[in-house]
Design an enzyme around this catalytic site. Sequence first.
Site, PDB file in Angstrom:
ATOM      1  N   GLU A   6      -1.498  -6.573  -2.010  1.00  0.00           N
ATOM      2  CA  GLU A   6      -2.546  -5.558  -1.815  1.00  0.00           C
ATOM      3  C   GLU A   6      -2.141  -4.219  -2.447  1.00  0.00           C
ATOM      4  O   GLU A   6      -2.351  -3.153  -1.877  1.00  0.00           O
ATOM      5  CB  GLU A   6      -2.831  -5.365  -0.321  1.00  0.00           C
TER       6      GLU A   6
ATOM      7  N   HIS B 197       0.871  -1.177   0.000  1.00  0.00           N
ATOM      8  CA  HIS B 197       0.000   0.000   0.000  1.00  0.00           C
ATOM      9  C   HIS B 197       0.908   1.226   0.000  1.00  0.00           C
ATOM     10  O   HIS B 197       1.422   1.634   1.044  1.00  0.00           O
ATOM     11  CB  HIS B 197      -0.908   0.000   1.234  1.00  0.00           C
TER      12      HIS B 197
ATOM     13  N   ASP C  45      -1.707  -0.796  -4.149  1.00  0.00           N
ATOM     14  CA  ASP C  45      -2.315   0.420  -4.677  1.00  0.00           C
ATOM     15  C   ASP C  45      -1.347   1.569  -4.392  1.00  0.00           C
ATOM     16  O   ASP C  45      -0.445   1.441  -3.568  1.00  0.00           O
ATOM     17  CB  ASP C  45      -3.722   0.701  -4.113  1.00  0.00           C
TER      18      ASP C  45
END
Length: 612
Positions: A282, A253, A284
Amino acid sequence: MTLAPAPPYRSRHRSIRRGLTAALITAATVLLPVTAAGAAPTGTAVAAASPTLNELAAAKGRYFASATDNPELTDTSYTATLGSEFGQITPGNSMKWDTTEPQRGQFSFAKGDAVVSFAQAHGQDVRGHTLVWHSQLPGWVSALPASEVRAAMESHIAGEAGHYKGRIKAWDVVNEPFNDDGTYRTSPFYNAMGKDYIAYALQAAHAADPGAKLYINDYNTDGLGAKSDAMYNLVRDLKAQGVPIDGVGFQAHLAVQYGFPTQMQQNLQRFADLGVDVAVTELDVRMVLPADATKLAAQSDYYRRVTEACLGVSRCVGITIWDYTDKYSWVPGTFSGQGLACLWDANLQPKPVLDVVRTALGATGSGDTTAPSVPAGLTVTGTSSSSVSLSWTASTDSVGVTGYDIFRGGTQVGSSTGTSFTNSGLSASTSYSFTVRAKDAAGNVSAQSSPVTGATTAGSGGGGSLKVQYKNNDSAAGDNQIKPGLQLVNTGSGAVALSSVKIRYWFSGEAGSSNYSAWCDYAVVGCGSLSQSVSSSGSSTAGADHYLEVGFSSGSLAAGASSGEMQLRFAKSDWSNFSEADDYSRGTNTSFADAPKIGVYVNGTLVWGAAP
């Protein structure tokens, strides 16, 4: 894992969230003219071309995946891309403990089953997320006596992993076991069993679903550092003990306002060298809104570098983005004023950054072989006894500049996505020569700029002036933990040595134990650089008989700079409840605001706030 680094911290809670404000959707549309490799002309939406992301990744021996959640599965426009573009999906929330076993021994798998059914209908694998995590636990788990926690944990794993036996490609068995400083995070599991809970959980998962790959998953371990070192040592020891562990998940992240993880590919490789798979789980890349060309270029660069890091490690099995669209991103609901973190916008349209990822995966057709122009106007804008600050004029490029590399005496000392940089850690009264070069998303680099010389000063100078800002990271005023969010701001004209600074947050201890434990769950400056302790204040003011004191081990805060967010948490040793409503320093604001009832001390002198 999910979306949270700190156990009870909603501010880092990684559930996939629905909905964006109209302003955010507008901002997402403004994104389309982004300057990135392979981007369409200004104002033109970029269409995702065949082959798909997963097909490109599969050609490299990897998968490309997306997280999702049950409410999204009713959105047919959304599921059309979810079911065709990706080879694997991860349920954001529907396999977590509070959903699957809300009451002890009473399991509910309807939501998880819906995700698995969708994946099976579209020929996709499923990553199970997550069996053991300190957050999103039903209350009954935390209320168990220590002697019953292991049995409850193993029963939960047997029930859930057993239910999905043979239908899950890989499990995030243990999620987020470490604090940022590399210490083990406290939880009902760690409190009851110490670090052995991790081995017990992996063994229980293997017994329940022997065909699934078993992972430990965490955030802020993407690059080299104290937290990734702790994870490395844990995995090494588990392997030596013969505990079944197949892989390590790196959440990734990321945010453009923070630096890219240090030596990410080398970090992934050292885990692979232990004999385990690694995966980006995960991904982003968020930004502070509004977006601009510099932020978007940095975002493209970060996505490219993560993709290339995975492709550079043979045991990196794949990449999962934490939902593919801004429409359902968790970021806006968790990080105030931030967003636009995904590859598709809130209208489910692909963004130029998608082509950057596709190119990194091997898609052909971008044809960009033109280097950016050489940066001009390199100038020294400021000096201190240990730093030189630089600025320059932005370069131009046929597609778009993604950043700049800064060199001191011919050696690269840093990178910047903007047109300024400060080189710190220098010697006083010393002259240094600097140059800068530009780069684009296709990997083209310019020649280095004309050099400029900057000389550090003889002394550190003064002029610093501090204030503290606060936001409430926990709306529950009657639970067993207090969780202030703080950031320190230098409003003066000179740098301040952080080792001289203390921050005090006053509160009432109520009944229960007088012994406290305090933790840093996340800090931009790094939790390892912070110290936290709770002391009796001796004050008779209501709501102020104790205070949390936060200190810094090293570093300095430049004029006009902020420390960034520090997510703190403390509790009594018996975990009895507080009554925070009348606490002296507590506020109800959920965005940062000046906090006149939180004290800042420099060398023991109060310089901000009113002590009770």
